[in-house]
Design an enzyme around this catalytic site. Structure first.
Site, PDB file in Angstrom:
ATOM      1  N   ASP A   1       0.827  -1.204   0.000  1.00 33.69           N
ATOM      2  CA  ASP A   1       0.000   0.000   0.000  1.00 33.69           C
ATOM      3  C   ASP A   1       0.867   1.263   0.000  1.00 33.69           C
ATOM      4  OD1 ASP A   1      -2.500   1.237   0.025  1.00 33.69           O
ATOM      5  OD2 ASP A   1      -3.271  -0.089   1.578  1.00 33.69           O
TER       6      ASP A   1
ATOM      7  N   ASP B   1     -10.274   3.001  -3.425  1.00 34.78           N
ATOM      8  CA  ASP B   1     -10.965   1.828  -2.883  1.00 34.78           C
ATOM      9  C   ASP B   1     -12.403   1.712  -3.382  1.00 34.78           C
ATOM     10  OD1 ASP B   1      -8.636   1.629  -1.529  1.00 34.78           O
ATOM     11  OD2 ASP B   1      -9.519   1.634   0.469  1.00 34.78           O
TER      12      ASP B   1
HETATM   13  C1  GLA Z   1      -6.002   1.112   1.526  1.00 32.24           C
HETATM   14  C2  GLA Z   1      -6.131   0.087   0.422  1.00 32.24           C
HETATM   15  C3  GLA Z   1      -7.227  -0.906   0.781  1.00 32.24           C
HETATM   16  C4  GLA Z   1      -6.907  -1.585   2.111  1.00 32.24           C
HETATM   17  C5  GLA Z   1      -6.719  -0.520   3.189  1.00 32.24           C
HETATM   18  C6  GLA Z   1      -6.198  -1.122   4.488  1.00 32.24           C
HETATM   19  O1  GLA Z   1      -7.126   1.925   1.606  1.00 32.24           O
HETATM   20  O2  GLA Z   1      -6.403   0.699  -0.807  1.00 32.24           O
HETATM   21  O3  GLA Z   1      -7.394  -1.874  -0.236  1.00 32.24           O
HETATM   22  O4  GLA Z   1      -5.754  -2.355   1.959  1.00 32.24           O
HETATM   23  O5  GLA Z   1      -5.797   0.478   2.783  1.00 32.24           O
HETATM   24  O6  GLA Z   1      -6.010  -0.162   5.479  1.00 32.24           O
END
Ligand code: GLA
Length: 409
Positions: free
Chosen positions: A174, A229
């Site tokens: 990430d 997301d």
């Molecule tokens: C980010 C990523 C998600 C998930 C969260 C976890 O938002 O894009 O897919 O992994 O972090 O905190």
């Protein structure tokens, strides 16, 4: 002290450069060279993984931070008992919140004692004993996105070795809480660390499409997120599909565009909408990472995620991502080639009324007079008629039809 030398030979004919360096110079180069340079090389990440899009499960969409080793083990059991594993869903991926908030006194990441008391190695052994693979999560920053555990920035070598020693097979990486340098500076450091760790680990880049990773991700990882997301609703899902489609030409075997994980089964969309979600992800050659609780899947959800015919489109060896080939308001035709001269198409109705839609051969890449059979992948029926020039179907609101067209000789 050993001398440092570097001789480069430029072969004008092929515009190639060959360099020879002393041992100490090679060491210096390998630790200090500008990571941007690495991006210009092919095959920085030649781990042999991801020849088709990865399939499996990830904890985040359903469980967020509420994860523990029991849930992960039961999920592994369910992937096997439901038959999903046999269909190709092999990765069991732990997302954020698996580690203690601080490293140990040697700087190692530590599995959270209260939720993963047996440690990740034991979990990997368990998952491997079922034939499955284990994925884990870290971040190219100082903390992960939840801020509940440290990121790997500055600890790449150490963490990659830890993951390899635990038997990890997949790393989602990430982009939160970083030092404001570009992803192209931070992600390749982990690529290199994984390559030195002695175990092939699928590398999933998650910088949300910020710096157009489709343009540089192939040298760095096996897949790259192209979007922010996803949420479990229609608008979020179709907008991820749209953003991901823009990069279709840049996806290929071992380097896939990733519009985020599946929401099928989490309850926020209607059955037809989940069928659209799954169809578009499949034809777009997206990673198929189930994001629901597979311990409690309904028959309806299983009919979607276990549709072998749709999965075969996603896993087709040609590995070409489909594109929108015609857009008329709310009506879209998506198409992409498959092996053996076949074509996969999705007729998608984003509007509010059932509507008749046409797929024209010149849009979908079939020669004008080609006669085809059409296999309806959701009805599991080959249509009686042979089609020449076009195919027409009525498509319900927020629904789709998905076919494989096969030329008949
Ligand atoms: C980010 C990523 C998600 C998930 C969260 C976890 O938002 O894009 O897919 O992994 O972090 O905190």
């Amino acid at each position: 002290m050993e001398s440092k030398w570097l001789i480069c030979l430029l072969l004008i004919s092929g515009f190639s450069t060959y360099c020879y360096a002393s041992k100490s110079m090679r060491m210096r180069l390998s630790t200090e060279q500008n990571m941007e340079d690495l991006l210009t090389r092919r095959n920085l990440l030649s781990n042999g993984l991801g020849s088709t899009p990865p399939m499996g499960w990830n904890s985040w969409n359903h469980f967020a931070c509420n994860i523990d080793e029991k849930t992960i083990k039961e999920t592994a059991d369910s992937l096997v008992s439901t038959g999903l594993f046999k269909l190709g869903y092999i990765y069991v991926n732990i997302d954020d919140c698996w580690a203690e908030s601080s490293r140990d006194d040697k700087g190692n990441l530590v599995p959270k004692k209260s939720t993963f008391p047996s440690g990740i190695k034991a979990l990997a052994d368990y998952v491997h004993s079922k034939g499955l693979k284990l994925g884990i999560y870290s971040d190219a920053g100082y903390y992960t996105c939840s801020k509940k555990q440290p990121g790997s920035l500055g600890h790449e070598e150490q963490d990659a070795k830890t993951f390899a020693s635990w038997g990890i097979d997949y790393l989602k990486y990430d982009n939160c809480n970083n030092d404001f340098s570009k992803p192209t500076q931070r992600y390749p450091v982990m690529t290199r660390a994984l390559m030195n760790a002695g175990r092939p680990i699928f590398f999933s880049l998650c910088e949300w499409g910020d710096l157009h990773p489709a343009l540089w991700g192939y040298n760095v990882g096996n897949s790259w997120r192209t979007t922010n997301d996803i949420s479990d609703n229609w608008d979020s899902m179709v907008s991820r599909a749209d953003q991901n489609e823009v990069y279709a030409d840049l996806a290929r075997p071992a380097g896939w565009n990733d519009p985020d994980m599946l929401e099928v089964g989490n309850g926020g969309m209607k059955k037809d909408e989940y069928i659209v979600h799954f169809s578009i992800w499949a034809i777009s050659k997206a990673p198929l990472l189930i994001g629901c609780d597979v311990r409690n899947t309904t028959k309806e959800v299983m009919e979607i995620i276990a549709n072998k015919e749709v999965l075969s489109v996603n896993q087709d060896k040609l590995g070409v991502q489909a594109k929108k080939v015609r857009m008329e308001g709310d009506l879209e035709v998506w198409a992409g080639p498959l092996s053996n001269y076949r074509v996969a198409i999705v007729l998608l109705n984003r509007g509010s009324w059932p509507t008749s839609m046409i797929a024209h051969w010149d849009d979908i890449g079939l020669p004008p007079n080609t006669a085809v059979t059409a296999r309806d992948l959701w009805e599991h029926k080959t249509l009686k008629t042979k089609f020449v020039g076009n195919l027409t179907a009525t498509v319900d609101s927020h629904a789709c039809k998905m076919y494989i067209l096969k030329p008949v000789s």
